[in-house]
Motif scaffolding. Structure first.
Motif, PDB file in Angstrom:
ATOM      1  N   ALA A   1      -0.435  -1.150   6.499  1.00 57.76           N
ATOM      2  CA  ALA A   1      -0.121  -2.132   7.529  1.00 57.76           C
ATOM      3  C   ALA A   1       1.739  -2.097   7.087  1.00 57.76           C
ATOM      4  CB  ALA A   1      -0.373  -3.321   7.618  1.00 57.76           C
ATOM      5  N   MET A   2       1.597  -2.029   5.560  1.00 58.98           N
ATOM      6  CA  MET A   2       3.299  -1.992   4.864  1.00 58.98           C
ATOM      7  C   MET A   2       4.049  -0.739   5.422  1.00 58.98           C
ATOM      8  SD  MET A   2       2.383  -3.555   1.120  1.00 58.98           S
ATOM      9  CE  MET A   2       0.920  -1.782   0.602  1.00 58.98           C
ATOM     10  N   ARG A   3       3.485   0.524   5.648  1.00 60.52           N
ATOM     11  CA  ARG A   3       4.129   1.384   6.210  1.00 60.52           C
ATOM     12  C   ARG A   3       4.647   1.546   7.316  1.00 60.52           C
ATOM     13  NH1 ARG A   3       2.437   7.565   6.587  1.00 60.52           N
ATOM     14  NH2 ARG A   3       4.591   8.429   7.476  1.00 60.52           N
ATOM     15  N   ALA A   4       3.719   0.895   8.691  1.00 57.36           N
ATOM     16  CA  ALA A   4       4.013   0.787   9.775  1.00 57.36           C
ATOM     17  C   ALA A   4       5.108  -0.461   9.851  1.00 57.36           C
ATOM     18  CB  ALA A   4       2.822  -0.146  10.949  1.00 57.36           C
ATOM     19  N   ARG A   5       4.759  -1.243   8.822  1.00 55.68           N
ATOM     20  CA  ARG A   5       6.176  -1.953   8.875  1.00 55.68           C
ATOM     21  C   ARG A   5       7.852  -1.813   9.143  1.00 55.68           C
ATOM     22  NH1 ARG A   5       2.021  -6.027   7.114  1.00 55.68           N
ATOM     23  NH2 ARG A   5       3.098  -5.985   5.381  1.00 55.68           N
ATOM     24  N   GLN A   6       7.696  -1.111   7.429  1.00 58.25           N
ATOM     25  CA  GLN A   6       8.770  -0.046   6.380  1.00 58.25           C
ATOM     26  C   GLN A   6       8.968   0.702   7.828  1.00 58.25           C
ATOM     27  OE1 GLN A   6       6.885   1.070   2.991  1.00 58.25           O
ATOM     28  NE2 GLN A   6       6.917  -1.259   1.970  1.00 58.25           N
ATOM     29  N   GLU A   7       8.669   0.964   8.322  1.00 57.44           N
ATOM     30  CA  GLU A   7       8.915   2.267   9.710  1.00 57.44           C
ATOM     31  C   GLU A   7       9.318   1.793  10.785  1.00 57.44           C
ATOM     32  OE1 GLU A   7       6.885   6.198   8.722  1.00 57.44           O
ATOM     33  OE2 GLU A   7       7.571   6.151   6.822  1.00 57.44           O
ATOM     34  N   TRP A   8       9.395   1.121  10.686  1.00 59.53           N
ATOM     35  CA  TRP A   8       8.928  -0.477  12.257  1.00 59.53           C
ATOM     36  C   TRP A   8       8.697   1.058  13.158  1.00 59.53           C
ATOM     37  CZ3 TRP A   8       7.676  -4.412  13.038  1.00 59.53           C
ATOM     38  CH2 TRP A   8       7.648  -5.057  14.559  1.00 59.53           C
ATOM     39  N   ARG A   9       7.510   1.361  13.269  1.00 59.00           N
ATOM     40  CA  ARG A   9       6.603   2.650  14.125  1.00 59.00           C
ATOM     41  C   ARG A   9       4.972   2.703  14.502  1.00 59.00           C
ATOM     42  NH1 ARG A   9       4.987   7.744  12.828  1.00 59.00           N
ATOM     43  NH2 ARG A   9       4.783   8.278  10.740  1.00 59.00           N
ATOM     44  N   PRO A  10       4.225   3.062  15.584  1.00 60.30           N
ATOM     45  CA  PRO A  10       3.215   2.779  15.163  1.00 60.30           C
ATOM     46  C   PRO A  10       2.968   4.219  14.430  1.00 60.30           C
ATOM     47  CG  PRO A  10       4.010   2.919  17.683  1.00 60.30           C
ATOM     48  CD  PRO A  10       5.391   3.245  16.760  1.00 60.30           C
ATOM     49  N   LEU A  11       1.661   3.912  13.907  1.00 61.31           N
ATOM     50  CA  LEU A  11       1.178   5.096  13.331  1.00 61.31           C
ATOM     51  C   LEU A  11       0.059   5.638  13.701  1.00 61.31           C
ATOM     52  CD1 LEU A  11       1.692   3.541   9.332  1.00 61.31           C
ATOM     53  CD2 LEU A  11       3.250   4.879  10.419  1.00 61.31           C
ATOM     54  N   VAL A  12       0.029   7.071  13.965  1.00 56.00           N
ATOM     55  CA  VAL A  12      -1.340   7.133  15.023  1.00 56.00           C
ATOM     56  C   VAL A  12      -1.482   8.748  14.620  1.00 56.00           C
ATOM     57  CG1 VAL A  12      -1.491   7.382  17.774  1.00 56.00           C
ATOM     58  CG2 VAL A  12       0.207   6.163  17.013  1.00 56.00           C
ATOM     59  N   ALA A  13      -2.878   8.449  14.835  1.00 54.09           N
ATOM     60  CA  ALA A  13      -3.951   9.596  13.851  1.00 54.09           C
ATOM     61  C   ALA A  13      -5.198   9.435  14.071  1.00 54.09           C
ATOM     62  CB  ALA A  13      -3.287   9.638  12.096  1.00 54.09           C
ATOM     63  N   PRO A  14      -5.295  11.085  13.637  1.00 51.78           N
ATOM     64  CA  PRO A  14      -7.512  10.465  13.135  1.00 51.78           C
ATOM     65  C   PRO A  14      -7.292   9.707  12.107  1.00 51.78           C
ATOM     66  CG  PRO A  14      -6.393  12.683  13.877  1.00 51.78           C
ATOM     67  CD  PRO A  14      -5.482  12.283  13.387  1.00 51.78           C
ATOM     68  N   LEU A  15      -8.198   9.549  12.100  1.00 59.19           N
ATOM     69  CA  LEU A  15      -8.596   8.790  10.814  1.00 59.19           C
ATOM     70  C   LEU A  15      -9.287   9.067   9.457  1.00 59.19           C
ATOM     71  CD1 LEU A  15     -11.844   6.471  12.372  1.00 59.19           C
ATOM     72  CD2 LEU A  15     -10.053   5.747  11.597  1.00 59.19           C
ATOM     73  N   ASP A  16      -9.695  10.762   9.656  1.00 58.16           N
ATOM     74  CA  ASP A  16      -9.372  11.443   8.385  1.00 58.16           C
ATOM     75  C   ASP A  16      -8.053  12.151   7.695  1.00 58.16           C
ATOM     76  OD1 ASP A  16      -9.220  13.222  10.333  1.00 58.16           O
ATOM     77  OD2 ASP A  16     -10.589  14.448   9.701  1.00 58.16           O
ATOM     78  N   GLU A  17      -6.488  11.396   8.622  1.00 56.57           N
ATOM     79  CA  GLU A  17      -5.462  11.884   8.358  1.00 56.57           C
ATOM     80  C   GLU A  17      -5.108  10.779   7.857  1.00 56.57           C
ATOM     81  OE1 GLU A  17      -1.893  13.667  10.720  1.00 56.57           O
ATOM     82  OE2 GLU A  17      -2.992  14.444  10.915  1.00 56.57           O
ATOM     83  N   HIS A  18      -5.284   9.515   8.508  1.00 55.64           N
ATOM     84  CA  HIS A  18      -5.376   8.187   7.712  1.00 55.64           C
ATOM     85  C   HIS A  18      -5.750   8.362   6.744  1.00 55.64           C
ATOM     86  CE1 HIS A  18      -2.608   6.170  10.731  1.00 55.64           C
ATOM     87  NE2 HIS A  18      -3.907   6.146  12.105  1.00 55.64           N
ATOM     88  N   ALA A  19      -6.761   8.393   6.697  1.00 51.63           N
ATOM     89  CA  ALA A  19      -7.576   8.450   5.103  1.00 51.63           C
ATOM     90  C   ALA A  19      -7.546   9.790   4.192  1.00 51.63           C
ATOM     91  CB  ALA A  19      -9.182   8.985   5.022  1.00 51.63           C
ATOM     92  N   THR A  20      -6.862  10.577   4.070  1.00 52.81           N
ATOM     93  CA  THR A  20      -6.145  11.507   3.510  1.00 52.81           C
ATOM     94  C   THR A  20      -4.612  10.913   2.448  1.00 52.81           C
ATOM     95  OG1 THR A  20      -6.567  13.544   4.517  1.00 52.81           O
ATOM     96  CG2 THR A  20      -4.952  13.737   3.296  1.00 52.81           C
ATOM     97  N   TRP A  21      -3.872  10.482   3.917  1.00 46.67           N
ATOM     98  CA  TRP A  21      -2.254   9.685   3.110  1.00 46.67           C
ATOM     99  C   TRP A  21      -3.104   8.015   2.368  1.00 46.67           C
ATOM    100  CZ3 TRP A  21       0.002   5.184   3.557  1.00 46.67           C
ATOM    101  CH2 TRP A  21       1.089   4.519   3.748  1.00 46.67           C
ATOM    102  N   VAL A  22      -3.521   7.680   2.515  1.00 45.76           N
ATOM    103  CA  VAL A  22      -4.295   6.701   1.824  1.00 45.76           C
ATOM    104  C   VAL A  22      -4.619   6.799   0.435  1.00 45.76           C
ATOM    105  CG1 VAL A  22      -5.584   4.435   0.897  1.00 45.76           C
ATOM    106  CG2 VAL A  22      -4.598   4.741   3.745  1.00 45.76           C
ATOM    107  N   ARG A  23      -5.229   7.760   0.391  1.00 43.80           N
ATOM    108  CA  ARG A  23      -5.611   8.867  -0.921  1.00 43.80           C
ATOM    109  C   ARG A  23      -4.402   9.025  -1.470  1.00 43.80           C
ATOM    110  NH1 ARG A  23     -10.205  11.200   2.199  1.00 43.80           N
ATOM    111  NH2 ARG A  23     -11.672  10.117   2.006  1.00 43.80           N
TER     112      ARG A  23
END
Length: 261
Positions: A94-116
């Protein structure tokens, strides 16, 4: 990370806007017991989804007493509870989406990799993502939005990746959803937006934003102290009764956030 970034510059056509507006406007008046299911059903007509969650939080410094964070949507209650208790304002996506002001669209495992890669202790968040995918959802769109006095984040879990047109439609829908749900909880905003002020009244209210004493405001504007107090008293009597208890300077801050001053 987060797959293809949609071009957010080309606007949707007016017919798409109108359809989304028509879909979401009734959410302002549904009974609370129906709200979550109706929200999910109506978003599903924008983009087919497994389930969704809309998180609405106050912006800071509006002059209003802070309201609790509100969660709406068809996500399982236990997963909503996990989000509220252990993630909330610390949500990295959520913080990244607000900072970049864009949708973050990806497979769940890709989101998880970025979070890690970004979070020191990602286990809780990654577990939340994976549990949301347990029933077949494989893709997540995280969409930021601004209401008038609040901000929102919409999470849309899908079995299939949305295409660019669907992401654009979701992004527009998220903005409309933020405003609609805000008005549901704070209907007095409509009345404040309709208020009109003379140039002198606006000058007094803008001066009040600085937190200065009545005597200072009177000196700046070349008025008597009694005149300043008259304007503030008149202002308090004009605002909706539900917020009539607020101090004039706090009410002025609310109007300033609504771009009325």
């Amino acid at each position: 990370m987060n797959g293809h970034v949609p071009d957010l510059d080309p606007p949707l056509n007016s017919a798409t806007h109108a359809r989304i507006d028509e879909l979401l406007a009734p959410l302002r008046t549904f009974a609370e017991a129906r709200l979550d299911s109706e929200l999910g059903a109506r978003l599903d007509q924008v983009t087919p989804a497994s389930h969704c969650l809309c998180v609405i939080a106050d912006c800071g410094g509006t002059g209003l007493e802070a309201a609790p964070v509100r969660l709406h949507g068809t996500m399982d209650r236990d997963l909503q509870g996990l989000y509220a208790a252990l993630i909330g304002e610390r949500d990295p996506l959520a913080m990244r989406a607000r900072q970049e002001w864009r949708p973050l669209v990806a497979p769940l495992d890709e989101h998880a990799t970025w979070v890690r890669s970004q979070v020191r202790h990602p286990e809780t968040y990654v577990a939340w993502l994976m549990r949301n995918g347990a029933r077949g959802a494989r893709h997540l769109s995280v969409l930021p939005a601004r209401g008038r006095l609040s901000r929102a984040t919409l999470y849309v879990f899908c079995n299939r990746a949305p295409d660019e047109a669907q992401v654009l439609a979701l992004f527009y829908a998220t903005q409309r959803l933020a405003v609609t749900l805000e008005l549901r909880h704070r209907p007095f905003i409509t009345e404040l937006l309709a208020m009109r002020f003379t140039p002198r009244e606006a000058d007094v209210l803008r001066a009040g934003l600085k937190g200065s004493a009545d005597e200072q405001i009177a000196a700046w504007l070349g008025l008597s102290v009694d005149a300043i107090r008259y304007y503030f008293k008149k202002f308090k009597h004009r605002v909706p009764p539900v917020i009539g208890h607020m101090k004039p300077r706090d009410l002025a801050r609310v109007l300033n956030h609504l771009d009325k001053l």
